[in-house]
Design a protein around this motif. Sequence first.
Motif: not given
Length: 114
Positions: A69-90
């Motif tokens: 956890l040093t700056s900068p940090v990058e990541g990637r993940a495949v979201l579940t449908p529920a996670q995607a819905a929450d992300l897109l809803a802010g």
Amino acid sequence: TQLRGANEVPPNASPASGAVDALFNKDTNLLRWKASFSGLSGPATGAHFHGPAAIGANAGVALPWPSPLTSPVEGRAVLTPAQAADLLAGRWYANIHTAAHPGGEVRGQMTVRH
């Protein structure tokens, strides 16, 4: 999103700041992000996306960030449908934790830009 101590719940007076930029592919549910931060009171002890939560509310960890956890940090993940819905809803926020601020030193709500 912009990471600030004033965005934490409850707010704190940390002078630290940062930013998280993310791209979400609606076809594959792949979320990619890059975060940068500076001025923390000490080393980052954790960094996550949390949700679901509106601005001013707290929530559990939805997706941890990879170490180190040093700056900068990058990541990637495949979201579940529920996670995607929450992300897109802010309803996701990013925050970085330190020993002095175990609940989070800086935070920013993830918002959709087109």
